[in-house]
Design a protein around this motif. Structure first.
Motif, mmCIF file in Angstrom:
data_model
loop_
_atom_site.group_PDB
_atom_site.id
_atom_site.type_symbol
_atom_site.label_atom_id
_atom_site.label_comp_id
_atom_site.label_asym_id
_atom_site.label_seq_id
_atom_site.Cartn_x
_atom_site.Cartn_y
_atom_site.Cartn_z
ATOM 1 N N MET A 123 -22.053 2.968 42.801
ATOM 2 C CA MET A 123 -22.182 3.018 44.255
ATOM 3 C C MET A 123 -22.621 1.670 44.822
ATOM 4 S SD MET A 123 -24.490 5.558 46.612
ATOM 5 C CE MET A 123 -26.020 4.883 46.006
ATOM 6 N N ILE A 124 -23.643 1.036 44.202
ATOM 7 C CA ILE A 124 -24.123 -0.258 44.684
ATOM 8 C C ILE A 124 -23.035 -1.314 44.528
ATOM 9 C CG2 ILE A 124 -25.825 -2.082 44.372
ATOM 10 C CD1 ILE A 124 -26.921 0.492 45.598
ATOM 11 N N ALA A 125 -22.328 -1.251 43.389
ATOM 12 C CA ALA A 125 -21.250 -2.218 43.170
ATOM 13 C C ALA A 125 -20.183 -2.079 44.244
ATOM 14 C CB ALA A 125 -20.652 -2.013 41.781
ATOM 15 N N GLY A 126 -19.837 -0.859 44.571
ATOM 16 C CA GLY A 126 -18.825 -0.648 45.599
ATOM 17 C C GLY A 126 -19.293 -1.099 46.970
ATOM 18 N N LEU A 127 -20.564 -0.830 47.286
ATOM 19 C CA LEU A 127 -21.111 -1.248 48.570
ATOM 20 C C LEU A 127 -21.096 -2.773 48.680
ATOM 21 C CD1 LEU A 127 -22.549 -0.301 51.186
ATOM 22 C CD2 LEU A 127 -24.717 -0.530 49.937
ATOM 23 N N ALA A 128 -21.538 -3.446 47.601
ATOM 24 C CA ALA A 128 -21.564 -4.904 47.613
ATOM 25 C C ALA A 128 -20.160 -5.473 47.685
ATOM 26 C CB ALA A 128 -22.288 -5.422 46.370
ATOM 27 N N ARG A 129 -19.240 -4.880 46.910
ATOM 28 C CA ARG A 129 -17.869 -5.388 46.905
ATOM 29 C C ARG A 129 -17.226 -5.241 48.272
ATOM 30 N NH1 ARG A 129 -16.176 -2.365 43.117
ATOM 31 N NH2 ARG A 129 -16.803 -3.739 41.411
ATOM 32 N N GLY A 130 -17.476 -4.115 48.941
ATOM 33 C CA GLY A 130 -16.904 -3.920 50.268
ATOM 34 C C GLY A 130 -17.462 -4.908 51.280
ATOM 35 N N ALA A 131 -18.778 -5.137 51.238
ATOM 36 C CA ALA A 131 -19.387 -6.100 52.159
ATOM 37 C C ALA A 131 -18.859 -7.507 51.892
ATOM 38 C CB ALA A 131 -20.905 -6.059 52.017
ATOM 39 N N LYS A 132 -18.718 -7.847 50.602
ATOM 40 C CA LYS A 132 -18.262 -9.192 50.254
ATOM 41 C C LYS A 132 -16.806 -9.394 50.669
ATOM 42 C CE LYS A 132 -19.032 -13.090 47.877
ATOM 43 N NZ LYS A 132 -17.743 -13.736 47.849
ATOM 44 N N ARG A 133 -15.971 -8.410 50.469
ATOM 45 C CA ARG A 133 -14.561 -8.549 50.852
ATOM 46 C C ARG A 133 -14.418 -8.724 52.352
ATOM 47 N NH1 ARG A 133 -12.044 -3.773 46.977
ATOM 48 N NH2 ARG A 133 -11.930 -5.032 45.046
ATOM 49 N N GLU A 134 -15.194 -7.953 53.130
ATOM 50 C CA GLU A 134 -15.123 -8.104 54.579
ATOM 51 C C GLU A 134 -15.627 -9.480 55.002
ATOM 52 O OE1 GLU A 134 -15.813 -4.821 57.704
ATOM 53 O OE2 GLU A 134 -17.696 -5.939 57.649
ATOM 54 N N ALA A 135 -16.672 -9.956 54.337
ATOM 55 C CA ALA A 135 -17.180 -11.293 54.647
ATOM 56 C C ALA A 135 -16.126 -12.353 54.360
ATOM 57 C CB ALA A 135 -18.443 -11.570 53.833
#
Length: 786
Positions: free
Chosen positions: A1-13
């Motif tokens: 879950m944390i990996a997915g949250l971080a990956r989503g935030a990073k991709r949008e950034a």
């Protein structure tokens, strides 16, 4: 879950060339595990070499915990990140949450990057006390007296601002984690993603007829930087000045470094200064890169100097000095570049106007110190100077898009963009119509507009205001804030600190060398001036006082001080009362006059100059009791006024020999201890002979010193004849500081040494009249009678 949250935030950034914040709130150990999961998720690629990728990743961890991979910094050492960028920065907020570190970490995250905050559970966090809170618990207060208002406000910004993802972590592992916010900015990214996505940018071209090498302009990343570097070309010609202003991340320091390198390649000696070398590090990095570009075809580069100096093969150089050192223009530089100029006091900046050519680079909103004295007062002084001034502003962010939500969040959370009310809102405010009010921390927390105006005035008043100061304002138990408000707008503000009232054991430890936080005046009087009882009376020190710049000179500052004196000084025995008021500041003639007129008297003048302000620091005290009355505050002043007087009699020819004469006059004029003038008959013969007859100053220098000290302390009180300004400076430089006659004559504009010494004799004539005994007056008659 944390990996997915971080990956989503990073991709949008990355898609928007913005930054994102990921908050991992909860158990600390679980937070570090989650942080590593997040790092692995955002830096991974198709390779299986995860550990190798983690070692290569552009990651910094700011933590008190030992033994982590990547680059580690302590929270109070986060300034090491200044001028450097990272793909991911992890800030551990558990053991000590330092607001300054937040600002520095935000500034270190590149566009498309991620700031990870490890925090306690957000609901519980404001009630938790940590090591930073301990620094706010200055004696006699304890850590339980520190409040959590700053964190309350900080948590609110995390939960309400776009671009911030929050995960609540369970102590037992990923199964207990929950996502509070995903941090996505929503549909706007679908519309702007394509246009904001990072793409190879076309490098701006060198302007036609550029004087700097083409490589200098090839190093620029934006059109704003090109315009700034082109403006810096004027520094090659004496009589030119450049002012470069920008918000953080716009590349002004890089532009200054490129220009410094280009000037040095042309043979110029470029002196660079900033509040600390770390602030100027990017200037040196860009200059060195330009050297490498332009000198790569040379057989051998010029030998390098120390870490604060770069030498070009053509004989030019770029060198750093501290502000106080650089203001003396050592070794006669061809050009001076002052970086982070807004973090320096106006009086120090004015000294750089003696340089052949000078550039002032300043961050408009920043955590290094955003004093608006530069933009309000110094810019006016610069316009009146001999320089032809070129202004350039850099608006285009280099490392992230203009729409970056993290920049807006940091400005709001740390009040980096706080400013006073606009001029039009306070224009015409009447002094007698202003209302005195308490700025209680709860009121400030509940009223964002009030907080921004009050803190904005504090920023405007001082050359060094940081996010840590915002936390102190809201949480420190020893601080109090008071204001004058006119038509609902803050027009003057004072930040006050309670000091003293310390028990005997603490006073003993202080006397024996232990530093006691938050008690500046008692500490100096005890540890430096050896008065073990100095920390027993209760004092109230004015840390900062500010009047809206549109109302300066109209009495608001004096009125605010009067109100403070009335509130806290009515009865020193009351719980809210104090025994004395005090202030410490970089001494200038204007400030010495202001505080003297407010009833404050000098007890100390530092022997060394402050590196940032370039001034000697003065400490002044005002007892609560009326003059001549007994009381703890008056006793404190009486004994330290005497020691100050006696110390200056001797110290002005030693440690204080380089203090400006007008500062000496101002400090002595505010001394409450009269100087004795009980000269012997032999001494009066020497003084009278040098004043009215053929005598010489050298025959009794001590007598001349005693009379000079008395005259400067007393001023024109009780005398119809006062010394003019030049005569007072003459007494300081020649008699009290013991400077050579030749340098005194040159400094004060006398046509010769003989004329200077004759003027000295003339200056003593009214002193003989004022202080002379019957014997001295009879001696005078021998030379004045017909």
């Amino acid at each position: 879950m944390i990996a997915g949250l971080a990956r989503g935030a990073k991709r949008e950034a990355e898609a928007t060339n913005e930054r994102r914040v990921l908050v991992l709130a909860g158990d600390r150990d679980r937070g570090f595990d989650a942080a590593y999961d997040a790092i692995e998720a955002v830096v991974s690629d198709e390779s299986d070499d995860v550990e190798g990728r983690r070692e290569r990743a552009s990651v910094s961890i700011v933590s008190t915990r030992e033994g982590f991979r990547f680059e580690e910094h302590r929270p109070r050492g986060a300034d090491e990140l200044l001028g450097r960028t990272r793909e991911v920065v992890v800030l551990d907020c558990h053991e000590q949450f330092v607001p300054n570190a937040v600002g520095r970490c935000v500034g270190a995250v590149d566009g498309g990057g991620l700031l990870v905050l490890l925090t306690p559970g957000l609901d519980a966090w404001p009630a938790i006390r940590d090591r930073f809170d301990d620094s706010l618990a200055v004696p006699p207060y304890e850590i339980d007296d520190v409040t959590g208002r700053f964190r309350d406000r900080f948590v609110d910004t995390l939960r309400s601002h776009p671009g911030i993802a929050i995960a609540s972590l369970g102590a037992d592992g990923p199964g207990g984690d929950a996502i509070e916010r995903d941090g996505r900015t929503g549909p706007r990214n679908d519309a702007i993603g394509a246009s904001s996505q990072r793409a190879p940018a076309e490098r701006p071209a060198a302007p036609p007829n550029a004087a700097f090498p083409t490589a200098a302009y090839e190093a620029c990343l934006t059109g704003d930087q090109v315009r700034a570097v082109r403006a810096f070309e004027s520094l090659a010609t004496p009589g030119n000045a450049v002012v470069a202003e920008a918000d953080r991340g716009r590349g002004k320091s890089s532009a200054a470094g490129i220009a410094a390198g280009a000037l040095a390649l042309a043979g110029a000696d470029v002196l660079v200064t900033a509040p600390a070398f770390r602030n100027a590090a990017e200037v040196f990095e860009r200059a060195e890169e330009l050297f490498e570009r332009c000198e790569r075809d040379e057989n051998e580069p010029a030998p390098g100097g120390d870490a604060h100096r770069l030498d070009a093969t053509g004989g030019g150089r770029v060198r750093y000095r501290t502000p106080a050192e650089a203001a003396d223009l050592p070794d006669d530089p061809d050009a001076v570049i002052v970086d982070e100029a807004a973090a320096l006091p106006v009086r120090l900046l004015e000294r750089f106007l003696d340089a052949p050519a000078v550039a002032f680079c300043t961050t408009v909103h920043g955590y290094e110190g955003a004093g608006r004295g530069f933009s309000i007062r110094f810019r006016e002084r610069l316009r009146e100077s001999r320089f032809a001034v070129r202004d350039v502003r850099l608006d285009e962010p280099i490392r992230y898009a203009r729409s970056d939500p993290v920049e807006a969040w940091a400005s709001r959370a740390l009040l980096l963009d706080a400013r006073p009310a606009v001029d039009e809102a306070v224009a015409g405010a009447a002094l007698d119509g202003a209302t005195y009010r308490t700025l209680a921390p709860d009121d400030l927390l509940a009223d964002e507009a009030l907080l921004r105006e009050a803190f904005g005035l504090l920023v405007a008043a001082h050359y060094r205001t940081e996010p840590n100061d915002l936390a102190r304002l809201l949480d420190a138990p020893n601080l109090a804030a008071r204001a004058l408000v006119a038509d609902g707008r803050v027009v003057a503000v004072a930040l006050l600190a309670r000091e003293g009232g310390l028990d005997a054991e603490t006073r003993r430890r202080m006397y024996e060398g232990e530093r006691v936080r938050g008690n500046m005046v008692p500490d100096v009087l005890t540890s430096q001036l050896r008065d073990e009882a100095a920390a027993e009376p209760r004092g109230l020190r004015t840390l900062r006082i500010a009047t809206h710049h549109a109302l300066r000179g109209e009495g608001f500052g004096a009125r605010l001080l009067d109100e403070v004196h009335g509130e806290f000084g009515t009865d020193g025995s009351e719980s809210d009362g104090v025994d004395y008021f005090s202030v410490g500041y970089g001494a200038t003639p204007r400030l010495l006059r202001f505080w003297r007129r407010a009833g404050y008297r000098t007890v100390h003048l530092s022997t060394s100059r402050n590196d940032a302000s370039g001034e000697h620091s003065a400490i002044m005290v005002r007892p609560v009791t009326a003059p001549g009355e007994d009381g703890p505050g008056s006793d404190l002043l009486d004994r330290h006024a005497v020691t100050f007087r006696d110390r200056e009699r001797d110290g002005l020819s030693d440690a204080h020999r380089d203090v400006e004469p007008d500062v000496v006059v101002g400090a002595l004029r505010a001394c409450s201890a009269p100087a004795p003038t009980d000269l012997t008959e032999a001494e009066w013969r020497s003084v009278v002979g040098a004043s009215f007859g053929p005598g010489m100053y050298d025959s009794a220098p001590g007598a001349f010193r005693d009379l000079a000290l008395a005259a400067l302390i007393e001023g024109d009180a009780g005398s119809n004849e006062r010394l003019d300004d030049r005569e007072e400076r003459l007494l300081v430089e020649k008699v009290l500081q013991g400077r050579p006659s030749e340098s005194v004559a040159d400094d004060l504009g006398y046509v010769s040494t003989g004329a200077c010494m004759r003027a000295l004799g003339d200056a003593y004539k009214p002193l003989v009249e004022r202080y002379g005994t019957d014997f001295a007056l009879e001696e005078r008659e021998r030379f004045t009678s017909d």
